[in-house]
Scaffold this motif. Sequence first.
Motif, mmCIF file in Angstrom:
data_model
loop_
_atom_site.group_PDB
_atom_site.id
_atom_site.type_symbol
_atom_site.label_atom_id
_atom_site.label_comp_id
_atom_site.label_asym_id
_atom_site.label_seq_id
_atom_site.Cartn_x
_atom_site.Cartn_y
_atom_site.Cartn_z
ATOM 1 N N UNK A 111 0.873 -1.180 0.000
ATOM 2 C CA UNK A 111 0.000 0.000 0.000
ATOM 3 C C UNK A 111 0.904 1.221 0.000
ATOM 4 N N UNK A 112 0.817 2.038 -1.041
ATOM 5 C CA UNK A 112 1.717 3.187 -1.192
ATOM 6 C C UNK A 112 0.967 4.487 -0.901
ATOM 7 N N UNK A 113 1.273 5.072 0.243
ATOM 8 C CA UNK A 113 0.665 6.355 0.621
ATOM 9 C C UNK A 113 1.739 7.419 0.848
ATOM 10 N N UNK A 114 2.937 7.178 0.324
ATOM 11 C CA UNK A 114 4.052 8.104 0.535
ATOM 12 C C UNK A 114 3.816 9.420 -0.191
ATOM 13 N N UNK A 115 4.325 10.495 0.388
ATOM 14 C CA UNK A 115 4.243 11.813 -0.248
ATOM 15 C C UNK A 115 5.651 12.308 -0.546
ATOM 16 N N UNK A 116 5.729 13.275 -1.439
ATOM 17 C CA UNK A 116 7.030 13.819 -1.842
ATOM 18 C C UNK A 116 7.539 14.813 -0.804
ATOM 19 N N UNK A 117 8.856 14.837 -0.559
ATOM 20 C CA UNK A 117 9.409 15.795 0.400
ATOM 21 C C UNK A 117 9.405 17.227 -0.120
ATOM 22 N N UNK A 118 9.404 17.396 -1.450
ATOM 23 C CA UNK A 118 9.351 18.726 -2.056
ATOM 24 C C UNK A 118 8.261 18.756 -3.118
ATOM 25 N N UNK A 119 7.502 19.872 -3.183
ATOM 26 C CA UNK A 119 6.424 19.984 -4.168
ATOM 27 C C UNK A 119 6.811 20.892 -5.332
ATOM 28 N N UNK A 120 8.080 21.267 -5.415
ATOM 29 C CA UNK A 120 8.557 22.029 -6.572
ATOM 30 C C UNK A 120 8.415 21.135 -7.804
ATOM 31 N N UNK A 121 8.009 21.733 -8.926
ATOM 32 C CA UNK A 121 7.587 20.954 -10.097
ATOM 33 C C UNK A 121 8.561 19.846 -10.488
ATOM 34 N N UNK A 122 9.825 20.197 -10.712
ATOM 35 C CA UNK A 122 10.790 19.200 -11.174
ATOM 36 C C UNK A 122 11.084 18.172 -10.086
ATOM 37 N N UNK A 123 11.226 18.640 -8.863
ATOM 38 C CA UNK A 123 11.567 17.742 -7.754
ATOM 39 C C UNK A 123 10.471 16.728 -7.493
ATOM 40 N N UNK A 124 9.216 17.172 -7.554
ATOM 41 C CA UNK A 124 8.128 16.257 -7.240
ATOM 42 C C UNK A 124 7.950 15.229 -8.354
ATOM 43 N N UNK A 125 8.151 15.631 -9.602
ATOM 44 C CA UNK A 125 8.078 14.673 -10.707
ATOM 45 C C UNK A 125 9.196 13.642 -10.591
ATOM 46 N N UNK A 126 10.386 14.114 -10.276
ATOM 47 C CA UNK A 126 11.533 13.217 -10.127
ATOM 48 C C UNK A 126 11.298 12.235 -8.995
ATOM 49 N N UNK A 127 10.744 12.732 -7.888
ATOM 50 C CA UNK A 127 10.509 11.862 -6.735
ATOM 51 C C UNK A 127 9.521 10.756 -7.075
#
Length: 257
Positions: free
Chosen positions: A59-75
């Motif tokens: 079950x994957x409920x993880x969130x990204x540490x950064x919401x900056x466009x490039x960083x969140x896509x990369x994450x």
Amino acid sequence: MNKKMKIVVIGGTGLIGQKVVNNLRHRRHEVVAAAPSSGVNTFTGEGLSEALRGAQIVVDVANAPSWEDKAVMDFFQTAERNLLAAEAAAGVQHHVLLSIVDADQLPASGYLRAKVAQENLIKASKIPFTIVRSTQFFEFAKGIVQSATEGQTVRLSPALMQPIAADDVAAALTGFALSEPLNGTVEIAGPDRIRMDEFARRFLSATHDPRKVTTDVHALYFGTELNDQSLTPGKNARLAPTHFKEWLSRSTAQQAA
């Protein structure tokens, strides 16, 4: 599925993750609460193969540490590729993802574009899956207000939303995890629709916060303007039982205590 299983909850120490972990442990399953703090990092791959060894469900409920466009896509793309590869190697039989209602309808939002990319990776994999798209949580009220505050003014869109309690999200995820994979997407939402500006006003009133809400149809949310379809589910959404009024009453009473 009634037999005891090993289930890994990615993001298992967060708001939703902790609740899902507790729900599954209450049902006597072997549950791993996976997070960087417990030595499991989906972005780097650290600890993944060990955590997933012998697991039937993730079950994957993880969130990204950064919401900056490039960083969140990369994450989301990197983490999901690592996770899916580890699941394939471990023989995982069901991948459950928590996503966001109408994520694909708001392409101006970098965060939501990243969530859609994450969904697409799951759909393209050979692992049976269930994607659970949820509306915003009641628990987001404070963050929504804070992000829209300028001085003592809170500038928010009047767009309709249909928020849901975190407990209800966790209950839904638990149910989907223990059911057969849908190999598709399902929506979950709270029982009532409310406009975002009014949602904030009720929260501020209940918490005795003096800030005032100003309605602005051009106010941004996740970097994008909203309309009445942006945050509301389709007609086949599964509706949770908890109303905002009762959640607000209960949560403010707990804070006072």
